[in-house]
Write a protein that holds these residues in place. Sequence first.
Motif, short mmCIF file in Angstrom:
data_model
loop_
_atom_site.label_atom_id
_atom_site.label_comp_id
_atom_site.label_asym_id
_atom_site.label_seq_id
_atom_site.Cartn_x
_atom_site.Cartn_y
_atom_site.Cartn_z
N VAL A 80 0.83 -1.21 0.00
CA VAL A 80 0.00 0.00 0.00
C VAL A 80 0.86 1.25 0.00
O VAL A 80 0.54 2.25 -0.67
N ARG A 81 1.97 1.22 0.71
CA ARG A 81 2.88 2.38 0.68
C ARG A 81 3.40 2.64 -0.73
O ARG A 81 3.46 3.79 -1.19
N VAL A 82 3.78 1.59 -1.42
CA VAL A 82 4.26 1.74 -2.80
C VAL A 82 3.16 2.33 -3.68
O VAL A 82 3.41 3.24 -4.50
N LEU A 83 1.94 1.86 -3.51
CA LEU A 83 0.84 2.32 -4.35
C LEU A 83 0.47 3.77 -4.06
O LEU A 83 0.27 4.56 -4.99
N VAL A 84 0.39 4.13 -2.80
CA VAL A 84 0.00 5.50 -2.47
C VAL A 84 1.10 6.48 -2.89
O VAL A 84 0.81 7.57 -3.41
N ALA A 89 -7.25 -4.77 7.49
CA ALA A 89 -6.79 -3.97 6.36
C ALA A 89 -6.92 -2.48 6.65
O ALA A 89 -6.02 -1.68 6.31
N LEU A 90 -8.02 -2.09 7.28
CA LEU A 90 -8.21 -0.67 7.60
C LEU A 90 -7.16 -0.18 8.60
O LEU A 90 -6.72 0.98 8.53
N ASP A 91 -6.73 -1.03 9.51
CA ASP A 91 -5.63 -0.65 10.40
C ASP A 91 -4.40 -0.25 9.59
O ASP A 91 -3.73 0.75 9.90
N VAL A 92 -4.14 -1.03 8.56
CA VAL A 92 -2.98 -0.74 7.69
C VAL A 92 -3.21 0.54 6.91
O VAL A 92 -2.33 1.42 6.84
N PHE A 93 -4.38 0.69 6.32
CA PHE A 93 -4.65 1.86 5.49
C PHE A 93 -4.57 3.15 6.32
O PHE A 93 -4.02 4.17 5.88
N LYS A 118 -2.86 3.62 9.02
CA LYS A 118 -1.45 3.86 9.37
C LYS A 118 -0.71 4.51 8.21
O LYS A 118 0.02 5.51 8.40
N VAL A 119 -0.89 3.99 7.01
CA VAL A 119 -0.21 4.56 5.84
C VAL A 119 -0.72 5.98 5.59
O VAL A 119 0.06 6.89 5.28
N ASN A 120 -2.02 6.19 5.74
CA ASN A 120 -2.61 7.50 5.49
C ASN A 120 -2.04 8.57 6.42
O ASN A 120 -1.91 9.73 6.04
N ARG A 121 -1.67 8.19 7.64
CA ARG A 121 -1.07 9.15 8.56
C ARG A 121 0.30 9.61 8.06
O ARG A 121 0.69 10.76 8.29
#
Length: 620
Positions: A328-332, A351-355, A357-360
Amino acid sequence: MAADLILTNGRFTTLDAGAAVPEAVAIEGGKFSAVGSAKEILALADERTRVVDLRGRRVVPGLIDSHMHVIRGGLNYNMELRWDGVRSLADAMHMLERQVAVTPAPQWVRVVGGFTELQFVEKRLPTLDELNRVAPDTPVFILHLYDRALLNRAALRVCGYTKDTPNPPGGEIQRDSNGEPTGLLLAKPNALILYATLAKGPKLPPEYQLNSTRHFMREMNRLGVTGVIDAGGGFQNYPEDYEIIRKLADDGELTLRIAYNLFTQNKGGEVADFRKWIGMVSPGQGDDSFRHNGAGEMLVFSAADFEDFREPRPDLPASMETELEGVVRVLVEGRWPFRLHATYDETISRALDVFEKVNRDIPFGGLHWFFDHAETISDRNIDRVAALGGGIAVQHRMVYQGEYFVERYGARAAEHTPPVRKMLAAGLPVGAGTDATRVASYNPWVSLAWLVTGKTIGGLSLYPEDNRLDRETALRLWTERNTWFSSEEGKKGQIKVGQLADLAVLSADYFAVPEDEIQDIESVLTILGGKIVHGAEEHASLAPPLPPAMPDWSPVRTFGGYQRRVAPSQGRGQALGTACFAADPCAVHGHDRARALLSRIPASDETAFWGVLGCSCWAF
């Protein structure tokens, strides 16, 4: 400017809120150029304008499937015997027997999804003995949902499954008392064993794959579909497995608009896959006919929660979050939209926990991302998706598996699977699709019927009124609302000046037919960018020619695709007529099976007697 095409005397559903209901539309340069009264539209005609009288038929924007495997499906369509829509096992087995008779070695006869045993009046699958009897030498592979595959003895031989073949992780080769494979493969719960076995079969050569894809697209046009978002798929590698669809696009032979997502193929190498592809293609690259759409539905193998409701919910590995975060980091960072297959709320929570975290660290900032399926998503997670600017694409998988879900989790738990009304109330982008071709059928009208009635194809009522949609809202999920999922809002999905001129003229009025008949609707005229891509009934002469399905033994030549329903009495006669897998009347007893089925048992009349009880001549 004069119009290229004018459609008049139709009952137009434009989905353009607040606009007057038009009497006619004009199309110029592939877009709607005028929508209004017949008088003002007909004034736009000149000697080159084609004017089509729709004879009062209902017209809707072209349907868009937000989740389908059309690219992979097209490569294989001409090889597959479709049981989609068949309502009796007897009829299905008769089709199978006829196909076995014309399929040359070393080809297989394949029934690859799109049906459930629950649609048959017999409420069962064929037995392995039945398969071996009708196909002693030709390999037969039958895929049923995500849960199992049936192989006859000939298929076991060519696949190399023996007493010594070990079970793969997450799958089971069922064995007899001697340890020999019986022909039943089970997903427990991973479907990889099913798809890996299917991949052992012969492929069509490239020129046949081109023909096959054209036939599959035309089949979709027959049902009123003009657009598809392709969700990638297992054993669908980029770019090699996209060469056929790309050639058709380059040659101007696509009759569907396709936005394609890229699906990782390498367990443990997911990040490398997406880094490579980010260097090869960009989201939106292409044109209105064929364009790249982002990543998914598989982002990492560890996040795949296949919905085999005959098995307990799978527990995903502890490594899932770390592996998903890397992708997800690569994609964003690359500003790639993405989608993720997620059946269960437990998967969605992780999955939302991951999203989040990346969004922050790297704000999503309007990037279009969404979950696919989400049958058991909770209210809390709906709100979390909304807060992150995501969407949900729902598919009609419960039409084919609702009974299994109820058996495992109960009718109350099934009432909001998925909770479509709650998603809409939360303001989420919500679109509809099929997940065809291996699990559910590609027929959009089965999905629309499900959204409106809440019923399975087997007739079970799943949803209370608070989770069913009115017909217009359901149609919007199949048209304008699906454009968000390909980042094409305002470009298509409505009959509106300036939008792409995609529409379908229907065989029956979607807004007037009884609910049970919604699933039987087809298109009699499908238009893509102002060009006629399908015509039937009074518009059959307008349909462009299509070469015969290749190869000459293709099931498509004999049976076509989705099978129309027949009247109950006719269907019962068909079921009896094929009960002993013989198409013609018995040469010994000469019984009329259809008549006998509807009669009392007359023991004094041998012909009718055997007609009722079922002729056993085949056994001799």
